[in-house]
Design a protein around this motif. Sequence first.
Motif, short mmCIF file in Angstrom:
data_model
loop_
_atom_site.label_atom_id
_atom_site.label_comp_id
_atom_site.label_asym_id
_atom_site.label_seq_id
_atom_site.Cartn_x
_atom_site.Cartn_y
_atom_site.Cartn_z
N CYS A 1 -4.60 0.86 23.71
CA CYS A 1 -3.74 -0.28 23.29
C CYS A 1 -2.61 -0.56 24.12
N ALA A 2 -1.82 0.51 24.65
CA ALA A 2 -0.68 0.39 25.35
C ALA A 2 -1.03 -0.40 26.68
N ASN A 3 -2.03 -0.16 27.24
CA ASN A 3 -2.33 -0.50 28.60
C ASN A 3 -3.04 -2.03 28.53
N SER A 4 -3.52 -2.26 27.30
CA SER A 4 -4.03 -3.75 27.06
C SER A 4 -2.97 -4.44 26.58
N ASN A 5 -1.71 -4.09 26.41
CA ASN A 5 -0.62 -4.63 25.74
C ASN A 5 -0.80 -5.41 24.40
N VAL A 6 -1.43 -4.25 23.69
CA VAL A 6 -1.61 -4.45 22.17
C VAL A 6 -0.53 -3.66 21.63
N ASP A 7 0.68 -4.37 21.08
CA ASP A 7 1.73 -3.20 20.93
C ASP A 7 1.94 -3.29 19.43
N VAL A 8 1.06 -3.78 18.38
CA VAL A 8 1.14 -3.33 16.83
C VAL A 8 -0.12 -2.65 16.62
N VAL A 9 0.03 -1.37 16.47
CA VAL A 9 -1.05 -0.51 16.10
C VAL A 9 -1.00 0.09 14.80
N GLY A 10 -2.17 -0.18 13.75
CA GLY A 10 -1.82 0.67 12.36
C GLY A 10 -2.87 1.89 12.73
N VAL A 11 -2.37 3.02 12.22
CA VAL A 11 -3.68 4.22 12.17
C VAL A 11 -3.81 4.38 10.92
N LEU A 12 -5.07 4.33 10.41
CA LEU A 12 -5.44 4.62 9.11
C LEU A 12 -5.80 6.00 8.87
N THR A 13 -4.71 6.80 8.30
CA THR A 13 -5.33 8.43 8.07
C THR A 13 -5.80 8.59 6.87
N GLN A 14 -6.39 9.91 6.58
CA GLN A 14 -6.91 10.12 5.20
C GLN A 14 -7.00 11.84 5.01
N TYR A 15 -8.10 12.30 5.70
CA TYR A 15 -8.14 13.76 5.46
C TYR A 15 -7.37 14.75 6.46
N GLU A 16 -6.87 15.53 6.02
CA GLU A 16 -6.03 16.68 6.99
C GLU A 16 -5.33 16.02 7.86
N SER A 17 -4.24 15.12 7.18
CA SER A 17 -3.61 14.15 8.33
C SER A 17 -2.17 14.39 8.61
N VAL A 18 -1.69 15.47 7.85
CA VAL A 18 -0.22 15.95 8.23
C VAL A 18 0.07 16.00 9.72
N LEU A 19 -0.43 16.60 10.57
CA LEU A 19 -0.36 16.91 11.90
C LEU A 19 -0.41 15.57 12.51
N LEU A 20 -1.63 15.00 12.25
CA LEU A 20 -1.74 13.73 12.95
C LEU A 20 -0.86 12.49 12.66
N ASN A 21 -0.42 12.53 11.34
CA ASN A 21 0.69 11.50 11.09
C ASN A 21 1.84 11.78 11.84
N SER A 22 2.37 13.10 11.88
CA SER A 22 3.69 13.40 12.77
C SER A 22 3.45 12.92 14.21
N TYR A 23 2.11 13.42 14.76
CA TYR A 23 2.04 13.20 16.06
C TYR A 23 2.13 11.61 16.52
N CYS A 24 1.32 10.72 15.69
CA CYS A 24 1.36 9.48 16.01
C CYS A 24 2.59 8.59 15.53
N ALA A 25 3.44 9.36 14.71
CA ALA A 25 4.73 8.69 14.46
C ALA A 25 5.56 8.63 15.75
N GLN A 26 5.32 9.50 16.58
CA GLN A 26 6.28 9.35 18.01
C GLN A 26 5.62 8.35 19.03
N ASP A 27 5.91 7.15 18.75
CA ASP A 27 5.02 6.02 19.29
C ASP A 27 5.73 5.79 20.54
N GLN A 28 7.00 6.31 21.00
CA GLN A 28 7.70 6.08 22.26
C GLN A 28 6.72 6.62 23.46
#
Length: 375
Positions: free
Chosen positions: A46-73
């Motif tokens: 997405c970053a390389n394709s200049n798509v700058d708004v990204v929603g990540v739809l999480t569900q199962y065992e998502s605590v680590l994934l949520n915190s990881y993706c939140a660091q969008d910089q």
Amino acid sequence: MRSNMLAMILAGGRGSRLKELTSNVAKPAVHFGGKYRIIDFPLSNCANSNVDVVGVLTQYESVLLNSYCAQDQRWGLDTKNGGVFILPPREKDSGFGLYRGTADAITQNIDFVDHYDPEYVLILSGDHIYKMNYAKMLEEHKKHNADLTIAVMEVPMKEASRFGIMVTDETDRITKFEEKPAHPSSNLASMGIYIFNWKLLKDMLVKDAKNEESSHDFGKDIIPTLLAKGKRIYAWRFAGYWKDVGTVDSLWEANMDLLDPNSTLDLSDPSWKIYTQDIATTPQFIGETASVEHSFINQGCIIDGDVEGSVLFNDVRIEEDAKVVDSVLFPGSKIGKGAVVTRAIIGEGCEVAPNRKVGSKKGDITLLTKGEDHE
């Protein structure tokens, strides 16, 4: 607030075929390639394709994934009008509390998409390894004046029943679509990557949500309905590397592909960088009597044994007289003195006891994870 194309990454699957690797971690957050996580690939694309708004739809065992993706910089997606947004299920009052299907995941977040008012919506899976320029796919979508464009690739006919399969005419317009058919009509498989015109998709989702007989799935419901309505659906053929790493064997194979000089999976290309977490660790240390051949060794590893054809993440320890062959060792794992590991995945923080033999040259890939009996 206007964005031409917004991306939604479906990252909520259980990942049960990865066994203990996903017992406490969502599949997109599983380690890959010595320093990455699987979710790094669609986010970097997405970053390389200049798509700058990204929603990540999480569900199962998502605590680590949520915190990881939140660091969008780390992906360069922390722009003034964009970023990475974590979107867990919200329809708890209806009695669901979970996404009922891939389409329902988007339905529950219609307000998020509408806030950015995009003309196009890109739907992605969060558990595939590949590099793709979504901007080129969008160009073809516009060229065909399509209602929906599906990224496709040819697969071996014997594997076709695992995918959504389609038949196209001479212009690549899709004339037939079958979701995981027992007897496939072709070997042209959906990659689970879609570009929809948002107004049309929104209308379809609202109607689908009211259909009690629907499974609320893109492959089973939305795409067949659009095809039946005569909408303009086109295939976009992808010729690069792509792998669904949803099983222990396929995850191991993709890691081994990184070491294959003939593989098209090149993660060192500076023109299409795969971004990931920058982990502060000590430099690697390889002892005088150690041997390392044809392997990827990340920082912080201490190697006093032999390593051949393997991928080692950060802070792995290989003790004296130990041997690791054709294996993947996750962060913080330790191979005891005299142990032999062959064609295996050793989980994060897992310790293999001294002189133990793990795995074999044939058969399925062996998986060991922390908490198992490794004596």
